[in-house]
Write a protein that holds these residues in place. Structure first.
Motif, mmCIF file in Angstrom:
data_model
loop_
_atom_site.group_PDB
_atom_site.id
_atom_site.type_symbol
_atom_site.label_atom_id
_atom_site.label_comp_id
_atom_site.label_asym_id
_atom_site.label_seq_id
_atom_site.Cartn_x
_atom_site.Cartn_y
_atom_site.Cartn_z
ATOM 1 N N LYS A 252 -26.157 -16.792 32.813
ATOM 2 C CA LYS A 252 -26.853 -15.625 33.349
ATOM 3 C C LYS A 252 -26.793 -14.476 32.360
ATOM 4 C CE LYS A 252 -27.476 -12.743 37.390
ATOM 5 N NZ LYS A 252 -27.191 -12.563 38.830
ATOM 6 N N PHE A 253 -25.644 -14.284 31.718
ATOM 7 C CA PHE A 253 -25.538 -13.240 30.710
ATOM 8 C C PHE A 253 -26.513 -13.488 29.568
ATOM 9 C CE2 PHE A 253 -23.790 -12.222 26.486
ATOM 10 C CZ PHE A 253 -23.879 -10.838 26.548
ATOM 11 N N THR B 201 -29.332 -15.115 29.596
ATOM 12 C CA THR B 201 -30.707 -14.880 30.034
ATOM 13 C C THR B 201 -31.014 -13.392 30.110
ATOM 14 O OG1 THR B 201 -30.735 -16.935 31.296
ATOM 15 C CG2 THR B 201 -32.355 -15.269 31.892
ATOM 16 N N GLU B 202 -30.089 -12.623 30.673
ATOM 17 C CA GLU B 202 -30.322 -11.194 30.859
ATOM 18 C C GLU B 202 -30.236 -10.396 29.565
ATOM 19 O OE1 GLU B 202 -27.500 -9.938 33.765
ATOM 20 O OE2 GLU B 202 -28.598 -10.819 35.465
ATOM 21 N N SER B 203 -29.382 -10.820 28.652
ATOM 22 C CA SER B 203 -29.122 -10.030 27.444
ATOM 23 C C SER B 203 -29.905 -10.490 26.225
ATOM 24 C CB SER B 203 -27.631 -10.075 27.104
ATOM 25 O OG SER B 203 -27.259 -11.395 26.711
ATOM 26 N N LYS C 36 -22.838 -5.379 25.477
ATOM 27 C CA LYS C 36 -23.533 -5.937 26.638
ATOM 28 C C LYS C 36 -22.626 -6.923 27.376
ATOM 29 C CE LYS C 36 -28.329 -5.582 24.984
ATOM 30 N NZ LYS C 36 -29.525 -6.365 24.546
ATOM 31 N N PHE D 99 -21.223 -6.729 31.140
ATOM 32 C CA PHE D 99 -21.510 -7.821 32.074
ATOM 33 C C PHE D 99 -20.222 -8.304 32.743
ATOM 34 C CE2 PHE D 99 -21.769 -12.362 33.017
ATOM 35 C CZ PHE D 99 -22.904 -12.418 33.835
ATOM 36 N N ASP E 45 -21.243 -10.290 38.753
ATOM 37 C CA ASP E 45 -21.453 -11.628 38.188
ATOM 38 C C ASP E 45 -20.330 -12.010 37.237
ATOM 39 O OD1 ASP E 45 -23.885 -12.296 39.477
ATOM 40 O OD2 ASP E 45 -25.007 -11.068 38.051
#
Length: 352
Positions: free
Chosen positions: A45-46, A48-50, A278, A282, A287
């Protein structure tokens, strides 16, 4: 905390001058960390988001951080050493100060952790708390006639060949407490000699010194070991999930359990500071905190972050907002004579 470098730290500092020569690729994040700290379930998830690709390398002991950084620290952007190793990383010049304004959620971390004197030194912050927990004892109840309650079980000849111990200088802390010493991070020469003698005496009882939680899980799952010290929550969960027809149980010895806290440190001159900050942010989010807690069984450092992602029952289990539990532990510190402690532990391992 000492301000002078020990000979070992001075040597690492010299190595660090030449170690930071390699550069990681931009938009990548290379982490030197522990098992379970980069589980795909939350790291994906990190990423994908970052937009930052994570590559994790793993250590089995805090002693590995300095050795790996001295050998070529430029391949790492973040390291996650334990509380007792943070000062050494700073004094050796492996890391740089952190701008906490760039770490979202930093203000919600337990101040007992974020404002620790080993983290905030020389007018700067050097580490961001990540996760914490205790080191307790783990055993097979079906192999014991009564429930053990003391560190003495690790020295009991009745369990020769079925005892294990973490391959780490913390073996000195455990043995010192067993011998009745309270100043486990500042032992005298005479006390260290007694600890060394006891560990050498214990050595024929040891099946194996384990180097990682995964190795201890295998030793217990394969019925090679019946009792050991262990990172609370992780090995018991992993062994019992294998459903081997027996269960393992953790307990806190009467001589107390140890406490630890792992943190994120920024490797000096990393080209990937954007991804590093980042990631630190996170890991202070729901999360990140619930992700690493679920992956490892350890305790979150940011109670606000887990308000909505943990049940009340789980919060109680993971000691959320229970600072009194922290105070009940022997929290790790860097030994005042680190070189001497490492010398003793290495001598024990070299003994026949």
């Amino acid at each position: 905390m000492r301000t002078l470098k020990t000979p070992m730290i001075a040597a690492f500092a010299a190595a660090a001058i030449t170690a930071q020569t390699l550069a990681a690729t931009a938009a990548e994040l290379n982490i030197l960390t522990w098992e379970g700290y980069a589980a795909d379930k939350f790291i994906s998830k990190f990423q994908t988001e970052s937009g930052c690709k994570v590559t994790a390398s793993y250590v089995g002991s805090n002693d590995d951080f300095a050795a790996k950084l001295a050998a070529g620290g430029g391949v790492y952007d973040i390291i996650t050493p334990s509380l007792d190793t943070v000062p050494m990383m700073r004094l050796a010049g492996f890391v740089q100060a952190i701008d906490t304004a760039k770490v979202q959620g930093h203000d919600s971390i337990y101040p007992e952790f974020s404002k620790n004197s080993d983290f905030v030194a020389e007018g700067a912050t050097w580490a961001v708390p990540l996760v914490w927990g205790s080191v307790s004892l783990i055993y097979r109840p079906d192999k014991f006639t009564s429930k053990p309650d003391s560190i003495s079980v690790l020295f009991d000849p009745a369990y020769k060949g079925k005892i294990s111990l973490w391959d780490d200088k913390s073996a000195i802390y455990w043995t010192a407490r067993y011998l009745g010493y309270n100043n486990v991070f500042d032992l005298t020469d005479e006390q260290l000699d007694a600890v060394k003698a006891k560990l050498v005496e214990q050595k024929p009882l040891i099946r194996k010194y384990w180097a990682s939680a995964g190795e201890l899980t295998e030793l217990m799952a394969n019925q090679e070991v019946y009792v050991s010290n262990a990172w609370t929550g992780l090995t018991s969960k992993d062994v019992n999930n294998l459903k081997k027809g027996f269960e393992v149980v953790e307990f806190t010895p009467k001589e107390k359990a140890e406490g630890w806290m792992d943190s994120m440190m920024l490797v000096k001159d990393t080209p990937n500071q954007d991804c590093a900050y980042k990631f630190m942010s996170f890991m202070q989010s729901a999360d990140g905190q619930c992700g690493i807690a679920e992956s490892t069984g350890y305790f979150p450092v940011n109670p606000k972050a887990v308000e909505s992602c943990m049940s009340d029952e789980l919060k109680k289990e993971r000691q959320v907002n229970n600072i009194e539990f922290v105070k009940s532990l022997v929290m790790w510190q860097q030994p005042k004579r680190l070189d001497k402690y490492l010398e003793v532990w290495n001598a024990v391992k070299a003994a026949p």
